[in-house]
Motif scaffolding. Structure first.
Motif, PDB file in Angstrom:
ATOM      1  N   ALA A   1       8.126   3.997  -6.355  1.00 53.90           N
ATOM      2  CA  ALA A   1       7.226   2.859  -6.577  1.00 53.90           C
ATOM      3  C   ALA A   1       6.127   3.218  -7.585  1.00 53.90           C
TER       4      ALA A   1
ATOM      5  N   LEU B   1      12.052  10.066   3.204  1.00 54.51           N
ATOM      6  CA  LEU B   1      12.136   8.663   2.799  1.00 54.51           C
ATOM      7  C   LEU B   1      10.783   8.163   2.307  1.00 54.51           C
TER       8      LEU B   1
ATOM      9  N   ALA C   1       4.368   1.789  -0.097  1.00 54.78           N
ATOM     10  CA  ALA C   1       4.715   2.338  -1.415  1.00 54.78           C
ATOM     11  C   ALA C   1       4.296   1.383  -2.528  1.00 54.78           C
TER      12      ALA C   1
ATOM     13  N   LEU D   1      10.085   6.990  -1.567  1.00 52.44           N
ATOM     14  CA  LEU D   1       9.681   5.610  -1.826  1.00 52.44           C
ATOM     15  C   LEU D   1       8.358   5.558  -2.584  1.00 52.44           C
TER      16      LEU D   1
ATOM     17  N   LEU E   1      11.172   1.193   7.684  1.00 53.29           N
ATOM     18  CA  LEU E   1      11.527   1.096   6.271  1.00 53.29           C
ATOM     19  C   LEU E   1      10.705   0.008   5.582  1.00 53.29           C
TER      20      LEU E   1
ATOM     21  N   LEU F   1       7.153   1.242   5.145  1.00 55.27           N
ATOM     22  CA  LEU F   1       7.054   2.239   4.079  1.00 55.27           C
ATOM     23  C   LEU F   1       7.186   1.610   2.693  1.00 55.27           C
ATOM     24  N   VAL F   2       8.043   0.605   2.545  1.00 57.99           N
ATOM     25  CA  VAL F   2       8.184  -0.083   1.256  1.00 57.99           C
ATOM     26  C   VAL F   2       6.887  -0.802   0.896  1.00 57.99           C
TER      27      VAL F   2
END
Length: 186
Positions: free
Chosen positions: A146, A138, A18, A142, A11, A14-15
């Motif tokens: 973003a 997901l 993004a 994201l 996670l 990926l953030v």
């Protein structure tokens, strides 16, 4: 316990990806906002950018399962080249005034071109993610959130600053796009 740590790590990764992908949308937003943009156009363009930030990596993920890393550098180069062309055109048209027709960010083609130029690198990221076991839904959500949020922020910032810059706003926006295009290419 190990599984939860892996999910949290995925996670966080990926953030970060993004946000990095959304920075192109932010820079484009500042550039277009410096030309002056209505709130309705901000909503339209940001929605389109968010959709492209979902579709392009989704296509890339499926293609990545088959193609590998071959097209990754090609997609990044194409995105950088598009930003160079858009930025160069903005600088040129701002210096030449009304003599050169500018790309209209309010037209359907203009919006599609701008959205494609900032989301094509999402395709190459999708190619890479397609080779790994990643939560596809997901990831693309994201990327879309973003890209959309950062484009809104850039458009609003550019719009606010444009009033104090006057006629130089379009030229400065073009220089910003040229700079990001060069950074992507080199």
């Amino acid at each position: 316990m190990v599984e939860a740590g892996l999910q949290a790590g995925q996670l966080l990764t990926l953030v970060i990806i993004a946000l990095a992908l959304g920075m192109d949308a932010f820079s484009l937003g500042v550039g277009i906002g410096l030309k002056g943009i209505r709130l309705l156009d901000i909503l339209k363009l940001s929605t389109l950018i968010a959709l492209f930030h979902i579709l392009m990596p989704l296509i890339g993920i499926f293609a990545g399962k088959y193609v590998g890393t071959l097209l990754g550098s090609v997609a990044s180069s194409a995105g950088g080249g598009l930003l160079l062309l858009l930025g160069g055109h903005m600088v040129y048209s701002s210096l030449r005034g009304d003599a050169v027709p500018s790309i209209d960010h309010r037209s359907s083609w203009g919006m599609l071109l701008f959205a494609l130029s900032v989301s094509i690198d999402s395709f190459s990221v999708g190619l890479s993610l397609g080779m790994f076991a990643v939560d596809m839904l997901l990831a693309v959500l994201l990327f879309g959130v973003a890209g959309g949020c950062l484009s809104v922020a850039g458009l609003l910032l550019g719009r606010r600053v444009s009033s104090s810059l006057g006629g130089y706003g379009e030229a400065i926006g073009g220089v910003i796009l040229l700079t990001f295009g060069l950074l992507i290419l080199f």
